[in-house]
Design a protein around this motif. Sequence first.
Motif, PDB file in Angstrom:
ATOM      1  N   ALA A 262      40.845  53.108  42.388  1.00 13.67           N
ATOM      2  CA  ALA A 262      40.559  51.813  43.011  1.00 13.67           C
ATOM      3  C   ALA A 262      41.814  51.207  43.619  1.00 13.67           C
ATOM      4  O   ALA A 262      41.779  50.606  44.695  1.00 13.67           O
ATOM      5  N   GLU A 263      42.937  51.378  42.923  1.00 17.86           N
ATOM      6  CA  GLU A 263      44.211  50.877  43.442  1.00 17.86           C
ATOM      7  C   GLU A 263      44.513  51.491  44.807  1.00 17.86           C
ATOM      8  O   GLU A 263      44.865  50.796  45.770  1.00 17.86           O
ATOM      9  N   MET A 264      44.375  52.802  44.871  1.00 14.72           N
ATOM     10  CA  MET A 264      44.658  53.537  46.107  1.00 14.72           C
ATOM     11  C   MET A 264      43.670  53.144  47.205  1.00 14.72           C
ATOM     12  O   MET A 264      44.041  52.946  48.368  1.00 14.72           O
ATOM     13  N   HIS A 265      42.408  53.026  46.836  1.00 13.05           N
ATOM     14  CA  HIS A 265      41.374  52.672  47.798  1.00 13.05           C
ATOM     15  C   HIS A 265      41.608  51.273  48.369  1.00 13.05           C
ATOM     16  O   HIS A 265      41.496  51.047  49.584  1.00 13.05           O
ATOM     17  N   GLY A 266      41.950  50.329  47.509  1.00 14.69           N
ATOM     18  CA  GLY A 266      42.233  48.976  47.981  1.00 14.69           C
ATOM     19  C   GLY A 266      43.426  48.940  48.913  1.00 14.69           C
ATOM     20  O   GLY A 266      43.406  48.266  49.952  1.00 14.69           O
ATOM     21  N   ARG A 267      44.460  49.671  48.544  1.00 12.15           N
ATOM     22  CA  ARG A 267      45.658  49.747  49.386  1.00 12.15           C
ATOM     23  C   ARG A 267      45.318  50.354  50.753  1.00 12.15           C
ATOM     24  O   ARG A 267      45.752  49.863  51.792  1.00 12.15           O
ATOM     25  N   TYR A 268      44.515  51.426  50.738  1.00 13.74           N
ATOM     26  CA  TYR A 268      44.166  52.106  51.990  1.00 13.74           C
ATOM     27  C   TYR A 268      43.377  51.185  52.919  1.00 13.74           C
ATOM     28  O   TYR A 268      43.709  51.056  54.106  1.00 13.74           O
ATOM     29  N   CYS A 269      42.352  50.529  52.392  1.00 19.35           N
ATOM     30  CA  CYS A 269      41.537  49.645  53.229  1.00 19.35           C
ATOM     31  C   CYS A 269      42.368  48.506  53.804  1.00 19.35           C
ATOM     32  O   CYS A 269      42.260  48.177  54.994  1.00 19.35           O
ATOM     33  N   SER A 270      43.204  47.905  52.974  1.00 18.28           N
ATOM     34  CA  SER A 270      44.031  46.791  53.435  1.00 18.28           C
ATOM     35  C   SER A 270      45.053  47.244  54.467  1.00 18.28           C
ATOM     36  O   SER A 270      45.300  46.567  55.469  1.00 18.28           O
ATOM     37  N   LEU A 271      45.644  48.411  54.224  1.00 16.35           N
ATOM     38  CA  LEU A 271      46.649  48.929  55.144  1.00 16.35           C
ATOM     39  C   LEU A 271      46.040  49.259  56.497  1.00 16.35           C
ATOM     40  O   LEU A 271      46.606  48.929  57.546  1.00 16.35           O
TER      41      LEU A 271
END
Length: 264
Positions: free
Chosen positions: A32-41
């Motif tokens: 989830a951490e990675m997914h949130g970072r990816y979407c925001s980035l």
Amino acid sequence: MGTQEDVVLVETADRVATVTLNRPHHLNAMTAEMHGRYCSLMADLDANPDVRVIVVTGAGRGFCAGADLVANSVFGGTDSEGGRAAAPLDAPLNMHTPVIAAINGPSAGMGTAYALMADVRYAGRSARIGTTFARLGLVAEWGMAHNLVAAVGQSAAAELLLSGRYVEADEALSLGLVTRVLPDDELLPAAQAWAREVADGTSPHSHAVMKDQLRAVANGESVEEGFRRSLELMRESFDWPDLMGAVAAFKEKRPPTFPPYVRP
């Protein structure tokens, strides 16, 4: 587990951003951490006028093995480090900036879904692309059914989804799942070269409108409505500074310089 910043890396040069999924020891499986970072980035890069094209790839020997089913908290939308997406989960799908995925090695489930959200996909020889949801008792997540049908057609999409099988690079090319297959060591340079050519020689305003047109087709717009709307957009484009600048550049025998896209 690492910080949000180091599970997804970004490097920008020559108006091209290279986004790297960075959990190589887990084949870049998503938390989830990675997914949130990816979407925001991706949302941030789409809003950055200095970024004209985005390349997405994976660190190490894989693109993305899907959701991390061991560490995972993707399904709940957050994890122990608070990785909730600051941007909408469909942010990578609804972008104006062109995106090319460089699929290096295995891609499965959620990883394949995100590769399908890219406009263009190149694959390395070692790529293995899977739609593995049925093998886990899951559904076609993250818009997979819609985007897979758009890429390969209804029948091929059904066969891939219902079997949950992997395809090798050459079969992915024959199905239309990717547009080029390259030796692994040439994959990322080729994707970045395409991105630089697009960034240097084409209009961001054209990209934004064309991507909207393509989305309309995928969403069921009729041929008649698409034709009518294209005439309206064409008339509007005659007044863009992009066209005037391109004509001037042609007359002066120099490459055109296009302004950044400004959202209405």
